[in-house]
Design a protein around this motif. Structure first.
Motif, mmCIF file in Angstrom:
data_model
loop_
_atom_site.group_PDB
_atom_site.id
_atom_site.type_symbol
_atom_site.label_atom_id
_atom_site.label_comp_id
_atom_site.label_asym_id
_atom_site.label_seq_id
_atom_site.Cartn_x
_atom_site.Cartn_y
_atom_site.Cartn_z
ATOM 1 N N LEU A 1 0.637 -1.107 0.000
ATOM 2 C CA LEU A 1 0.149 -0.093 0.019
ATOM 3 C C LEU A 1 0.809 1.197 0.096
ATOM 4 O O LEU A 1 0.451 2.235 -0.723
ATOM 5 N N ASP A 2 1.993 1.248 0.617
ATOM 6 C CA ASP A 2 2.881 2.347 0.611
ATOM 7 C C ASP A 2 3.546 2.497 -0.802
ATOM 8 O O ASP A 2 3.563 3.526 -1.261
ATOM 9 N N GLN A 3 3.859 1.508 -1.435
ATOM 10 C CA GLN A 3 4.122 1.461 -2.883
ATOM 11 C C GLN A 3 2.969 2.139 -3.820
ATOM 12 O O GLN A 3 3.434 2.709 -4.667
ATOM 13 N N LEU A 4 1.802 1.791 -3.511
ATOM 14 C CA LEU A 4 0.823 2.126 -4.271
ATOM 15 C C LEU A 4 0.084 3.334 -3.800
ATOM 16 O O LEU A 4 -0.712 4.429 -4.480
ATOM 17 N N GLN A 5 0.832 3.945 -2.672
ATOM 18 C CA GLN A 5 0.402 5.538 -1.969
ATOM 19 C C GLN A 5 -1.181 5.386 -1.709
ATOM 20 O O GLN A 5 -1.863 6.387 -2.159
ATOM 21 N N VAL A 6 -1.595 4.527 -1.198
ATOM 22 C CA VAL A 6 -2.974 4.451 -0.707
ATOM 23 C C VAL A 6 -3.163 3.807 0.514
ATOM 24 O O VAL A 6 -2.274 2.860 1.190
ATOM 25 N N GLU A 7 -4.028 4.540 1.223
ATOM 26 C CA GLU A 7 -4.269 4.247 3.052
ATOM 27 C C GLU A 7 -5.162 2.966 3.052
ATOM 28 O O GLU A 7 -5.718 2.569 2.181
ATOM 29 N N PRO A 8 -4.661 2.064 4.126
ATOM 30 C CA PRO A 8 -5.189 0.854 4.338
ATOM 31 C C PRO A 8 -6.790 0.826 4.231
ATOM 32 O O PRO A 8 -7.438 0.211 3.773
ATOM 33 N N HIS A 9 -7.421 1.884 4.877
ATOM 34 C CA HIS A 9 -8.982 1.940 4.777
ATOM 35 C C HIS A 9 -9.321 2.158 3.400
ATOM 36 O O HIS A 9 -10.587 2.229 3.231
ATOM 37 N N GLN A 10 -8.600 2.503 2.434
ATOM 38 C CA GLN A 10 -9.013 2.719 1.350
ATOM 39 C C GLN A 10 -8.824 1.568 0.166
ATOM 40 O O GLN A 10 -9.083 1.609 -0.875
ATOM 41 N N ALA A 11 -8.390 0.246 0.839
ATOM 42 C CA ALA A 11 -8.049 -0.866 -0.169
ATOM 43 C C ALA A 11 -8.564 -1.963 0.359
ATOM 44 O O ALA A 11 -9.259 -2.162 1.809
ATOM 45 N N LEU A 12 -8.614 -2.830 -0.525
ATOM 46 C CA LEU A 12 -9.280 -4.335 -0.425
ATOM 47 C C LEU A 12 -8.222 -5.361 -0.380
ATOM 48 O O LEU A 12 -7.594 -5.276 -1.356
ATOM 49 N N MET A 13 -8.239 -6.322 0.315
ATOM 50 C CA MET A 13 -7.295 -7.497 0.423
ATOM 51 C C MET A 13 -8.263 -8.708 -0.227
ATOM 52 O O MET A 13 -9.348 -9.128 0.194
ATOM 53 N N ALA B 1 -4.179 -10.889 8.080
ATOM 54 C CA ALA B 1 -3.220 -9.757 7.484
ATOM 55 C C ALA B 1 -3.971 -8.696 7.371
ATOM 56 O O ALA B 1 -3.573 -7.462 7.836
ATOM 57 N N ALA B 2 -5.083 -8.879 6.743
ATOM 58 C CA ALA B 2 -5.930 -7.596 6.291
ATOM 59 C C ALA B 2 -6.416 -6.843 7.449
ATOM 60 O O ALA B 2 -6.594 -5.577 7.612
ATOM 61 N N ARG B 3 -6.966 -7.608 8.503
ATOM 62 C CA ARG B 3 -7.322 -7.006 9.895
ATOM 63 C C ARG B 3 -6.287 -6.373 10.351
ATOM 64 O O ARG B 3 -6.544 -5.177 11.040
ATOM 65 N N ALA B 4 -5.091 -7.111 10.468
ATOM 66 C CA ALA B 4 -3.898 -6.238 11.115
ATOM 67 C C ALA B 4 -3.704 -5.092 10.690
ATOM 68 O O ALA B 4 -3.045 -4.169 11.150
ATOM 69 N N ALA B 5 -4.041 -4.998 9.169
ATOM 70 C CA ALA B 5 -3.505 -3.878 8.507
ATOM 71 C C ALA B 5 -4.724 -2.720 8.407
ATOM 72 O O ALA B 5 -4.253 -1.555 7.933
ATOM 73 N N GLY B 6 -5.590 -3.035 8.792
ATOM 74 C CA GLY B 6 -6.837 -2.155 8.960
ATOM 75 C C GLY B 6 -7.610 -2.068 7.495
ATOM 76 O O GLY B 6 -8.315 -1.148 7.389
ATOM 77 N N MET B 7 -7.676 -3.295 6.854
ATOM 78 C CA MET B 7 -8.160 -3.212 5.412
ATOM 79 C C MET B 7 -9.342 -4.329 5.426
ATOM 80 O O MET B 7 -9.432 -5.111 6.489
#
Length: 233
Positions: free
Chosen positions: A165-177, A187-193
């Motif tokens: 997500l850092d490489q994509l420049q997107v915040e976790p709450h704006q992403a889907l795993m 992993a998604a839960r721990a990342a806030g996704m």
């Protein structure tokens, strides 16, 4: 489809995909590698379905499970030595028997045309991951490719997801795993996704029991399932 997340689901700016069991069916190649390693120690081969159940957690965990299933469990230095022996064997069995899961190219094209950033996050080693994605001409869709040896902790730790997500420049709450196993959920839960799981992957537990926000029959169902969830939000 699990609509438990409908109240908080929004169209994601980025989607991260697991690799094995999500984008590719690699079990036959992985079984071939495992059996070559076992044969080198005069141990009998395992069936593909046996190996399929061992996938997840990285190569060393795979080696550990394979030797345990063969009746010759390894620990400590012996396990580390077998893992070192596995490395070149594993690299020889990346694409010969591996196939794309149904709908992969169509779905990646769909999200690419919609302007959604995408990445792959896997416990498979980085070079092996990139070789497979290049073989299937998928790298053009991806803004991030993170293998298990690119981070300190494998999934279900969030490290690889956060790096992507850092490489994509997107915040976790704006992403889907999007994945197929409990490690993807963790992993998604721990990342806030938010997290979607696909049936037909490598998990030995029904995906409905893993606590995902969205469950799809296949990758082909993902775009329409997301649209239905967004409409209900």
């Amino acid at each position: 489809m699990n609509v438990g997340a409908s109240k908080r689901f929004r169209s994601p700016r980025a989607i991260l995909f697991d690799l094995d069991g999500t984008l590719i069916d690699s079990a036959p190649d992985i079984a071939a590698a495992v059996n070559e390693l076992l044969a080198g120690r005069d141990l009998p081969p395992l069936k593909v379905d046996q190996v399929r159940a061992m996938i997840g957690g990285g190569v060393m965990k795979l080696v550990e499970r394979a030797f345990a299933a063969s009746g010759s469990p390894l620990r400590g230095g012996a396990l580390e030595e077998a893992n070192r022996d596995m490395a070149p064997i594993y690299r020889r069995h990346l694409t010969g028997l591996t196939r794309l899961m149904p709908g992969v190219r169509q779905v990646l094209t769909h999200f690419h045309l919609n302007g959604t950033a995408m990445g792959v996050v896997t416990n498979k080693p980085q070079l092996a991951t990139r070789e497979i994605l290049l073989h299937f001409h998928l790298t053009e869709y991806l803004g991030a490719i993170v293998g298990g040896d690119a981070v300190t902790k494998l999934k279900p730790a969030p490290d690889a997801l956060l790096l992507a997500l850092d490489q994509l420049q997107v915040e976790p709450h704006q992403a889907l795993m999007v994945g197929d196993s409990i490690s993807d959920v963790g992993a998604a839960r721990a990342a806030g996704m938010l997290v979607a799981l696909l049936r037909g992957g490598y998990t030995q537990v029904p995906v409905e029991e893993l606590g995902a926000d969205l469950v799809c029959d296949s990758l082909l169902d993902l775009p329409s399932a997301m649209q239905r969830l967004q409409a209900a939000a």
